[in-house]
Design a protein around this motif. Structure first.
Motif, PDB file in Angstrom:
ATOM      1  N   THR A  55      63.503  42.294  -6.942  1.00 39.29           N
ATOM      2  CA  THR A  55      64.742  42.346  -6.169  1.00 39.29           C
ATOM      3  C   THR A  55      64.418  42.345  -4.682  1.00 39.29           C
ATOM      4  N   VAL A  56      64.989  41.379  -3.978  1.00 40.01           N
ATOM      5  CA  VAL A  56      64.835  41.271  -2.530  1.00 40.01           C
ATOM      6  C   VAL A  56      66.176  41.630  -1.905  1.00 40.01           C
ATOM      7  N   SER A  57      66.164  42.569  -0.976  1.00 38.75           N
ATOM      8  CA  SER A  57      67.416  42.983  -0.346  1.00 38.75           C
ATOM      9  C   SER A  57      67.172  43.364   1.104  1.00 38.75           C
ATOM     10  N   PRO A  88      67.657  33.652  -7.140  1.00 41.51           N
ATOM     11  CA  PRO A  88      68.843  34.423  -7.537  1.00 41.51           C
ATOM     12  C   PRO A  88      70.063  33.590  -7.897  1.00 41.51           C
ATOM     13  N   ASP A  89      70.178  32.359  -7.379  1.00 38.09           N
ATOM     14  CA  ASP A  89      71.341  31.529  -7.726  1.00 38.09           C
ATOM     15  C   ASP A  89      71.126  30.723  -9.008  1.00 38.09           C
ATOM     16  N   LEU A 139      63.974  25.408  -2.494  1.00 36.25           N
ATOM     17  CA  LEU A 139      64.599  26.690  -2.211  1.00 36.25           C
ATOM     18  C   LEU A 139      64.891  26.886  -0.729  1.00 36.25           C
ATOM     19  N   ASN A 140      64.376  25.991   0.115  1.00 37.44           N
ATOM     20  CA  ASN A 140      64.618  26.121   1.550  1.00 37.44           C
ATOM     21  C   ASN A 140      66.109  26.001   1.853  1.00 37.44           C
ATOM     22  N   GLY A 141      66.582  26.877   2.730  1.00 34.93           N
ATOM     23  CA  GLY A 141      67.992  26.902   3.093  1.00 34.93           C
ATOM     24  C   GLY A 141      68.814  27.873   2.267  1.00 34.93           C
ATOM     25  N   THR A 147      68.045  38.942  -6.880  1.00 28.81           N
ATOM     26  CA  THR A 147      67.023  39.204  -7.899  1.00 28.81           C
ATOM     27  C   THR A 147      66.337  37.905  -8.295  1.00 28.81           C
ATOM     28  N   TRP A 148      65.050  37.835  -8.010  1.00 30.90           N
ATOM     29  CA  TRP A 148      64.207  36.700  -8.373  1.00 30.90           C
ATOM     30  C   TRP A 148      63.567  36.974  -9.731  1.00 30.90           C
ATOM     31  N   MET A 149      63.315  35.900 -10.487  1.00 32.57           N
ATOM     32  CA  MET A 149      62.700  36.043 -11.798  1.00 32.57           C
ATOM     33  C   MET A 149      61.487  35.128 -11.912  1.00 32.57           C
TER      34      MET A 149
END
Length: 204
Positions: A55-57, A88-89, A139-141, A147-149
């Motif tokens: 998890t990045v926050s 995360p998307d 993933l740029n932009g 949450t990354w997996m």
């Protein structure tokens, strides 16, 4: 530097310009690099698909400009494996698939679009930096927060292993919007005319 929200009648709109959404008002494009480490080992059994989350926050300047991944996997037959990084998307990037033949392990294996050698051309235990199967630049932009997996699949029998740990390194920046042919800042929703604090060409 411009602090206004409309063009003068005598001015022509500028297409393809970058508009920096300068959050701290310092007139520069701020960037940062941060690393996130998942340290809980996850067993990789035959015919299984395992996941590990990070998890990045709280990233203040969240727009991704570069992504690198470091993996440590113990496995007795690396060609059994496939691995994905999932944003995360839901965007999934293939890191590798069925590489290394009967070789063993991924030891401090770094996936970096700027590496010189493709992971396909590497040999187990793949120590060092390699270009992944899919492009991490996809993933740029996107936003770093969420949450990354990491997904790892084993698609055959007899050989098992462990995802020991993995590290996500993100370089991020402040938001930069692009102007269209009418000089409007373009967002994901609709073209809008924005106040611009720092204007520069998109290519530099």
């Amino acid at each position: 530097m411009c602090i206004r929200d409309r063009l003068d009648p005598t001015e022509s709109p500028l297409d393809g310009r970058g508009i920096l959404m300068d959050q701290n008002g310092n007139g520069t494009l701020d960037q940062e690099t941060s690393s996130y480490l998942a340290t809980t080992p996850v067993p990789i059994d035959d015919f299984t698909f395992i996941t590990s989350a990070l998890t990045v926050s709280g990233v203040i300047h969240p727009v991704i400009t570069d992504v690198n991944i470091r993996l440590n996997i113990t496995h007795t037959y690396t060609e059994d494996l496939v691995a994905y990084l999932v944003h995360p998307d839901g965007t999934r990037i293939v890191l590798f698939a069925q590489v290394g033949g009967a070789g063993e392990n991924f030891n401090d294996t770094i996936f970096d679009d700027q590496a010189e050698t493709s992971i396909f051309a590497g040999t187990a235990p793949f120590t060092g930096s390699f270009i992944p199967f899919g492009s991490l630049a996809m993933l740029n932009g996107k936003s770093a927060n969420g949450t990354w997996m990491l997904e790892v699949g084993d698609f055959t029998f007899k050989d098992v292993g462990t995802l020991n740990n993995w590290e996500l390194t993100l370089t991020t920046s402040e938001v930069v919007l692009s102007t269209d042919s009418l000089g409007r800042a373009v967002t994901d929703l609709a073209p809008v005319l924005m106040t611009c604090f720092f204007c520069q060409p998109m290519d530099g």
